[in-house]
Structure formats: structure tokens, C-alpha cells
Design an enzyme around this catalytic site. Structure first.
Site, PDB file in Angstrom:
ATOM      1  N   SER A   1     -21.757  -1.886   3.062  1.00  0.00           N
ATOM      2  CA  SER A   1     -22.967  -2.496   3.789  1.00  0.00           C
ATOM      3  C   SER A   1     -24.168  -2.152   3.016  1.00  0.00           C
ATOM      4  O   SER A   1     -25.134  -3.074   3.311  1.00  0.00           O
ATOM      5  CB  SER A   1     -22.707  -2.066   5.084  1.00  0.00           C
ATOM      6  OG  SER A   1     -22.519  -0.653   5.210  1.00  0.00           O
TER       7      SER A   1
ATOM      8  N   LYS B   1     -28.595  -6.170   6.244  1.00  0.00           N
ATOM      9  CA  LYS B   1     -29.527  -6.450   7.454  1.00  0.00           C
ATOM     10  C   LYS B   1     -30.199  -7.581   7.008  1.00  0.00           C
ATOM     11  O   LYS B   1     -30.948  -8.566   7.997  1.00  0.00           O
ATOM     12  CB  LYS B   1     -30.103  -5.158   7.898  1.00  0.00           C
ATOM     13  CG  LYS B   1     -29.261  -4.303   8.419  1.00  0.00           C
ATOM     14  CD  LYS B   1     -30.098  -3.289   9.434  1.00  0.00           C
ATOM     15  CE  LYS B   1     -29.379  -2.198  10.189  1.00  0.00           C
ATOM     16  NZ  LYS B   1     -28.502  -1.399   9.403  1.00  0.00           N
TER      17      LYS B   1
ATOM     18  N   GLU C   1     -36.388  -3.985  17.012  1.00  0.00           N
ATOM     19  CA  GLU C   1     -36.173  -2.319  17.313  1.00  0.00           C
ATOM     20  C   GLU C   1     -35.732  -1.666  16.142  1.00  0.00           C
ATOM     21  O   GLU C   1     -34.893  -2.475  15.094  1.00  0.00           O
ATOM     22  CB  GLU C   1     -34.947  -2.187  18.632  1.00  0.00           C
ATOM     23  CG  GLU C   1     -33.569  -2.344  17.869  1.00  0.00           C
ATOM     24  CD  GLU C   1     -33.495  -3.856  17.621  1.00  0.00           C
ATOM     25  OE1 GLU C   1     -34.076  -4.758  17.806  1.00  0.00           O
ATOM     26  OE2 GLU C   1     -32.311  -3.818  16.853  1.00  0.00           O
TER      27      GLU C   1
HETATM   28  C1  PLP Z   1     -27.541  -0.630  10.029  1.00  0.00           C
HETATM   29  C2  PLP Z   1     -26.571  -0.429   9.173  1.00  0.00           C
HETATM   30  C3  PLP Z   1     -25.201  -0.233   9.661  1.00  0.00           C
HETATM   31  C4  PLP Z   1     -24.707  -0.377  11.089  1.00  0.00           C
HETATM   32  O1  PLP Z   1     -24.986  -1.516  11.380  1.00  0.00           O
HETATM   33  P1  PLP Z   1     -23.874  -3.044  11.644  1.00  0.00           P
HETATM   34  O2  PLP Z   1     -24.818  -3.713  12.821  1.00  0.00           O
HETATM   35  O3  PLP Z   1     -23.110  -2.108  12.323  1.00  0.00           O
HETATM   36  O4  PLP Z   1     -23.612  -3.384  10.443  1.00  0.00           O
HETATM   37  C5  PLP Z   1     -24.303  -0.307   8.519  1.00  0.00           C
HETATM   38  N1  PLP Z   1     -24.496  -0.005   7.264  1.00  0.00           N
HETATM   39  C6  PLP Z   1     -25.963   0.093   6.838  1.00  0.00           C
HETATM   40  C7  PLP Z   1     -26.126   0.077   5.336  1.00  0.00           C
HETATM   41  C8  PLP Z   1     -26.938  -0.055   7.705  1.00  0.00           C
HETATM   42  O5  PLP Z   1     -28.167  -0.245   7.390  1.00  0.00           O
END
Ligand code: PLP
Length: 393
Positions: free
Chosen positions: A375, A85, A107
Site C-alpha cells: 500500500s 491514498k 482528518e
Molecule cells: C493510511 C494507510 C494504510 C491504512 O489505511 P487503509 O484505509 O486501511 O488502506 C495502509 N497503508 C498505508 C501505506 C497507509 O498510508
């Protein structure tokens, strides 16, 4: 050619008239910035020095051996604040400064986007206000404290289901009232144009790096790229590096909740229908009357009843495939990665790992080279996982 801000029929700008000037100002500034060498140099410097890029493309040797495939993990979990993020909040934070704004609003559901916004606000000297459903404020006290430590004001939203989708509505309301001073920093590839394209641009560094890295290590492209999908930003980021390579299979993994068959909630692209939510036309989870449904995943970051419009396009055009993974499957994959590789993934990312495991076990996929976008890291999920496993900590 696609119309600006449209992905096939999806996307567009569906906002109250009052917001149009702000959207136009943002769009113009965005295009100026991404064509401005100095802006891009500053953005890249922050990615490197503040966030910790490039992230590794890690060969998961033990897991690969166990599954009979070559599994590579794109290590977004190693970034500052623990997930991808930060790539987007750095980009939009710098853009807000470029526009002369002094305040950021955002948000947040679980709090990850709120934290990534709070830290960049602190770094760039911008005031930060985070809208968060009062239920989420209660559930995520530690993350609220983190945001406050960086100087952000957290505003509990006490309307509707008191979760993410209501915080988004409140953030839009704040934005309408304070257009001159404020940038609304949306955390994923949703919202009216230019947000879906802009957030993808700021996350495309994941795909650009991963493509270069796999070519350097393997001398060829991967067979498959797998990423989890909440609003769709980490997946769009990594897919963007491979979407023009038609032989690379792209798979998005959604939260199927407790059970994909019986759970009304979750798996937006699998179960949703066309609808307008939060400023654009996409695929939305809704009941027969068009009421937006709530979602209920173990991973708060995947708990969003909509999905970015470009994913709706990739799904309907057939370029990408979307599959659901249940809570239990994600929890199993979480433990598997801890045990085989010593890496603690976020529960969101565990959905992608879970599908990679399923996929690798299919006979037709034996020996394939697979990139999984990790992610984020799982530190934030310790209490949830302990509770699910019946462990007291
Ligand atoms: C917020 C988040 C997501 C989901 O958000 P996307 O916009 O679909 O990437 C996925 N993995 C992690 C670790 C997150 O913090």
C-alpha cells in the site's frame, strides 16, 4: 439485493440531522460523476499524469524462491506522495470541484492522508484545512511541514485522546458549520454512506489493474490476495477486483500491536464488537460500557479503532478472513523485504508482507500464487524503524 449504503446489516447513515442535506448532496453528485464519461476521463488522466498509474505488479523473485510460493507485489508504494491514498483524494477533489465547493477539510493520523489531500488541494486550487490530533502533530512534524508547504492549514485537535478519532469528530463539526463551501474528504472506507462505497470506488483501480496484470502474466487468477487493514481502503480497493471470484482467498491483515494475546488495543475485526462509530454501523473496538478504545500500533496508519462497514460484512459473511500481525512480526517483514527485494515498504504494508510470509510457510499453501498489496513506501517510517531497532540516525 443489498440496500443502498448497506453491507448486510452494516453501514448506513448515523449522523446528526443537520448533516443530512450535505450527505444527500454528496450522494447525488457522486452518482452523477461516476456515470459521467467526462468526469471519469478526467479522474483517469489525473491518476495517470499526477499520481503515476498504472502501478506495477512486481514478481518478488527472491522472496518467492525463499518461501516456495509465487509472491507478486502490487506497487502502490510507487505513487505520488508514497501510498494508495492519492487515488481517493484525486477522486474526491474532483468531486468537490464538480459540486462547486472551494474548501476541503480532512482528518489525518500519521499525516499521509493529510499530505495526499494537501497536494490535490494545491493542484485543483482548493483551500485545505487538516484536522490532526495535537499528539500526532507533535509526533509527525515532518508531515505537518509537508502539508503546510502545499498550502494547507493544519489544525491541532486538543480534545479527547488527541489522536485520529478526535480529529474526525472535529472535522465533522467544521463540516456542519460550513456546508455550503466545504467538502469533507474522508480518507478511508468509513463514515456514513456514500463514503464507504465512494472511497472503495476510487480505490478499486488497484484491484482492476491487479486482476488484468495477473491474468496477463500468469494466465490465471491468484490463489490468494493479502492486504493490510486500517480503515480498510487499500484492502477494499484490491479485494474489489477479486471478490466475485469465489476461488480467490481474500485476507485482511490488522495491526495486533505489541502482542495479540495481551494487547487490549488493535485488531478491530478480531476483537471488536458491533457498534456505531463516525457515522456508520460496523465492528468497533470498545470496552464493556461501549467506550471506544485507543489503538497502539507501530504503524500509525493502522491505528484506528474502527473499520469500514464492508469489511465487517465480508468478515461475518465469511468471504474474507482477517488476521492480526504484531509489531515485531511487521518489523521483521519490513527488513526481509528490504534485504531480499531492495524494496522499503511502509510499516502498514509490512503487516501484509508479514502475513504473506507466515501463510507461505504453511504446508498446505506451498506453491500458491499470492498477490500482496504494497500500500505504501517506508520513507516516512525511517525514524520509527531506527528507534525500534535501537539504531541512532
Ligand atoms: C493510511 C494507510 C494504510 C491504512 O489505511 P487503509 O484505509 O486501511 O488502506 C495502509 N497503508 C498505508 C501505506 C497507509 O498510508
Amino acid at each position: 439485493m443489498m440496500q443502498k449504503g448497506k453491507f448486510g446489516k452494516y453501514g448506513g447513515v448515523f449522523v446528526p440531522e443537520l448533516l443530512i442535506p450535505a450527505i444527500e448532496e454528496l450522494e447525488q453528485a457522486y452518482y452523477e460523476c461516476i456515470n459521467n464519461k467526462e468526469f471519469l476521463e478526467e479522474y483517469n488522466e489525473y491518476l495517470r499524469e499526477f499520481a503515476g498509474r498504472p502501478t506495477g505488479l512486481y514478481y518478488a523473485a527472491n522472496l518467492s524462491e525463499q518461501l516456495g510460493c509465487k509472491i507478486y507485489l502490487k506497487r502502490e508504494d510507487m505513487l505520488h506522495t508514497g501510498a494508495h491514498k492519492i487515488n481517493n483524494t484525486i477522486g474526491q477533489g474532483l468531486l468537490a470541484k464538480y459540486m462547486g465547493k472551494t474548501k476541503l477539510i480532512a482528518e489525518t493520523g500519521a499525516g499521509q492522508h493529510g499530505i495526499a489531500t494537501a497536494v490535490i488541494g494545491a493542484k485543483l486550487g482548493l483551500d485545505v484545512k487538516i484536522y490532526m490530533g495535537s499528539k500526532d502533530v507533535e509526533r509527525q512534524k515532518l508531515n505537518v511541514f509537508r502539508m503546510e508547504l502545499s498550502g494547507a492549514e493544519v489544525v491541532p485537535v486538543d480534545i479527547g485522546s488527541k489522536t485520529l478519532k478526535d480529529s474526525i469528530n472535529e472535522a465533522f463539526r467544521d463540516w456542519v458549520a460550513n456546508l455550503d463551501t466545504t467538502h469533507y474528504l474522508i480518507g478511508t472506507t468509513m463514515g456514513p454512506h456514500p463514503y464507504p462505497s465512494m472511497v472503495k470506488f476510487f480505490q478499486s483501480v488497484i484491484g482492476t489493474e491487479a486482476r488484468e496484470q495477473i491474468l496477463e502474466i500468469e494466465g490465471k487468477l491468484p490463489d490468494t490476495v493479502i492486504a493490510c487493514v486500517g480503515g480498510g481502503s487499500n484492502s477494499m480497493g484490491i479485494f474489489s477486483g477479486f471478490v466475485d471470484d469465489e476461488d480467490v482467498e481474500l485476507i485482511g491483515v490488522e495491526a495486533g500491536g505489541v502482542s495479540v494475546e495481551t494487547d487490549e488495543n488493535g485488531a478491530t475485526l478480531t476483537k471488536g464488537r458491533d457498534g456505531i462509530l463516525h457515522g456508520s454501523l460496523s465492528i468497533v473496538l470498545q470496552d464493556e460500557e461501549g467506550q471506544i478504545q485507543d489503538t497502539s500500533s507501530v504503524s500509525a496508519g493502522l491505528d484506528y479503532p474502527g473499520v469500514g462497514p464492508e469489511h465487517a460484512y465480508l468478515k461475518t459473511s465469511g468471504r474474507a478472513k482477517y488476521v492480526p500481525i504484531t509489531n515485531d512480526e511487521a518489523l521483521d517483514a519490513f527488513q526481509l523485504l528490504c534485504q531480499t527485494e531492495g524494496i522499503i515498504p511502509a510499516l502498514e504494508s509490512s503487516h501484509a508482507v508479514a502475513y504473506a510470509v507466515k501463510y507461505a510457510k504453511m504446508p498446505e499453501n506451498k506453491g500458491k500464487t499470492i498477490i500482496v498489496n504494497l500500500s505504501g513506501r517506508g520513507d516516512k517510517d525511517m525514524f520509527t524503524v531506527a528507534k525500534e531497532l535501537g539504531v541512532e540516525i
